[in-house]
Design a protein around this motif. Structure first.
Motif, PDB file in Angstrom:
ATOM      1  N   MET A   1       0.822  -1.199   0.000  1.00 22.84           N
ATOM      2  CA  MET A   1       0.000   0.000   0.000  1.00 22.84           C
ATOM      3  C   MET A   1       0.864   1.259   0.000  1.00 22.84           C
ATOM      4  N   ALA A   2       1.853   1.298   0.860  1.00 24.32           N
ATOM      5  CA  ALA A   2       2.730   2.468   0.910  1.00 24.32           C
ATOM      6  C   ALA A   2       3.500   2.609  -0.389  1.00 24.32           C
ATOM      7  N   GLU A   3       3.889   1.490  -0.984  1.00 26.38           N
ATOM      8  CA  GLU A   3       4.616   1.531  -2.244  1.00 26.38           C
ATOM      9  C   GLU A   3       3.754   2.179  -3.334  1.00 26.38           C
ATOM     10  N   PHE A   4       2.469   1.853  -3.360  1.00 23.45           N
ATOM     11  CA  PHE A   4       1.558   2.459  -4.338  1.00 23.45           C
ATOM     12  C   PHE A   4       1.529   3.972  -4.162  1.00 23.45           C
ATOM     13  N   THR A   5       1.471   4.429  -2.936  1.00 28.04           N
ATOM     14  CA  THR A   5       1.412   5.864  -2.654  1.00 28.04           C
ATOM     15  C   THR A   5       2.662   6.566  -3.150  1.00 28.04           C
ATOM     16  N   VAL A   6       3.822   5.971  -2.889  1.00 24.82           N
ATOM     17  CA  VAL A   6       5.076   6.573  -3.353  1.00 24.82           C
ATOM     18  C   VAL A   6       5.122   6.580  -4.876  1.00 24.82           C
ATOM     19  N   ASN A   7       4.706   5.480  -5.500  1.00 17.88           N
ATOM     20  CA  ASN A   7       4.700   5.408  -6.955  1.00 17.88           C
ATOM     21  C   ASN A   7       3.784   6.488  -7.542  1.00 17.88           C
ATOM     22  N   PHE A   8       2.625   6.671  -6.951  1.00 15.28           N
ATOM     23  CA  PHE A   8       1.700   7.713  -7.390  1.00 15.28           C
ATOM     24  C   PHE A   8       2.359   9.088  -7.286  1.00 15.28           C
ATOM     25  N   ALA A   9       3.042   9.322  -6.184  1.00 17.81           N
ATOM     26  CA  ALA A   9       3.704  10.606  -5.986  1.00 17.81           C
ATOM     27  C   ALA A   9       4.776  10.839  -7.040  1.00 17.81           C
ATOM     28  N   ILE A  10       5.547   9.814  -7.350  1.00 12.11           N
ATOM     29  CA  ILE A  10       6.589   9.937  -8.367  1.00 12.11           C
ATOM     30  C   ILE A  10       5.986  10.347  -9.699  1.00 12.11           C
ATOM     31  N   GLU A  11       4.879   9.734 -10.055  1.00 14.55           N
ATOM     32  CA  GLU A  11       4.276   9.960 -11.366  1.00 14.55           C
ATOM     33  C   GLU A  11       3.518  11.278 -11.483  1.00 14.55           C
ATOM     34  N   THR A  12       3.002  11.816 -10.385  1.00 14.80           N
ATOM     35  CA  THR A  12       2.090  12.950 -10.513  1.00 14.80           C
ATOM     36  C   THR A  12       2.555  14.267  -9.912  1.00 14.80           C
ATOM     37  N   TRP A  13       3.325  14.267  -8.869  1.00 12.95           N
ATOM     38  CA  TRP A  13       3.646  15.516  -8.190  1.00 12.95           C
ATOM     39  C   TRP A  13       4.363  16.520  -9.057  1.00 12.95           C
ATOM     40  N   GLY A  14       5.262  16.050  -9.897  1.00 19.72           N
ATOM     41  CA  GLY A  14       6.018  16.971 -10.738  1.00 19.72           C
ATOM     42  C   GLY A  14       5.130  17.845 -11.586  1.00 19.72           C
ATOM     43  N   SER A  15       4.041  17.297 -12.073  1.00 25.18           N
ATOM     44  CA  SER A  15       3.158  18.083 -12.935  1.00 25.18           C
ATOM     45  C   SER A  15       2.254  19.032 -12.135  1.00 25.18           C
ATOM     46  N   PHE A  16       2.036  18.770 -10.870  1.00 29.01           N
ATOM     47  CA  PHE A  16       1.165  19.617 -10.056  1.00 29.01           C
ATOM     48  C   PHE A  16       1.901  20.779  -9.393  1.00 29.01           C
ATOM     49  N   LEU A  17       3.179  20.609  -9.179  1.00 32.04           N
ATOM     50  CA  LEU A  17       3.945  21.629  -8.462  1.00 32.04           C
ATOM     51  C   LEU A  17       4.749  22.478  -9.439  1.00 32.04           C
ATOM     52  N   CYS A  18       4.966  23.719  -9.083  1.00 32.78           N
ATOM     53  CA  CYS A  18       5.778  24.610  -9.917  1.00 32.78           C
ATOM     54  C   CYS A  18       7.224  24.498  -9.460  1.00 32.78           C
ATOM     55  N   LEU A  19       7.886  23.459  -9.909  1.00 28.51           N
ATOM     56  CA  LEU A  19       9.270  23.206  -9.525  1.00 28.51           C
ATOM     57  C   LEU A  19      10.131  23.152 -10.777  1.00 28.51           C
ATOM     58  N   SER A  20      11.405  23.438 -10.595  1.00 24.64           N
ATOM     59  CA  SER A  20      12.327  23.304 -11.711  1.00 24.64           C
ATOM     60  C   SER A  20      12.545  21.817 -12.005  1.00 24.64           C
ATOM     61  N   ILE A  34      12.915   5.759  -1.349  1.00 23.55           N
ATOM     62  CA  ILE A  34      11.919   5.369  -0.343  1.00 23.55           C
ATOM     63  C   ILE A  34      11.134   4.170  -0.841  1.00 23.55           C
ATOM     64  N   GLN A  35      10.761   4.181  -2.121  1.00 21.18           N
ATOM     65  CA  GLN A  35      10.013   3.078  -2.709  1.00 21.18           C
ATOM     66  C   GLN A  35      10.812   1.776  -2.614  1.00 21.18           C
TER      67      GLN A  35
END
Length: 57
Positions: A1-20, A34-35
């Motif tokens: 379950m935790a692995e799924f959450t980390v995988n989701f974060a890897i795939e989606t956060w970059g597009s939601f946040l204004c980061l370089s 962490i995964q």
């Protein structure tokens, strides 16, 4: 379950946040570490559970 959450974060956060790109790659690297740790911990827990049930893996 935790692995799924980390995988989701890897795939989606970059597009939601204004980061370089460099910041996204750094965060991605940390999340992948962490995964890997979580995958290893899950594997070890499953082995220990099998041993405690008298099943050797």
């Amino acid at each position: 379950m935790a692995e799924f959450t980390v995988n989701f974060a890897i795939e989606t956060w970059g597009s939601f946040l204004c980061l370089s790109k460099k910041e996204v790659e750094s965060i991605k690297s940390e999340l992948e570490s962490i995964q890997s740790f979580l995958r290893d911990a899950d594997s070890r827990a499953a082995e220990e559970e099998g041993e405690s049930n008298g099943v050797l893996t």
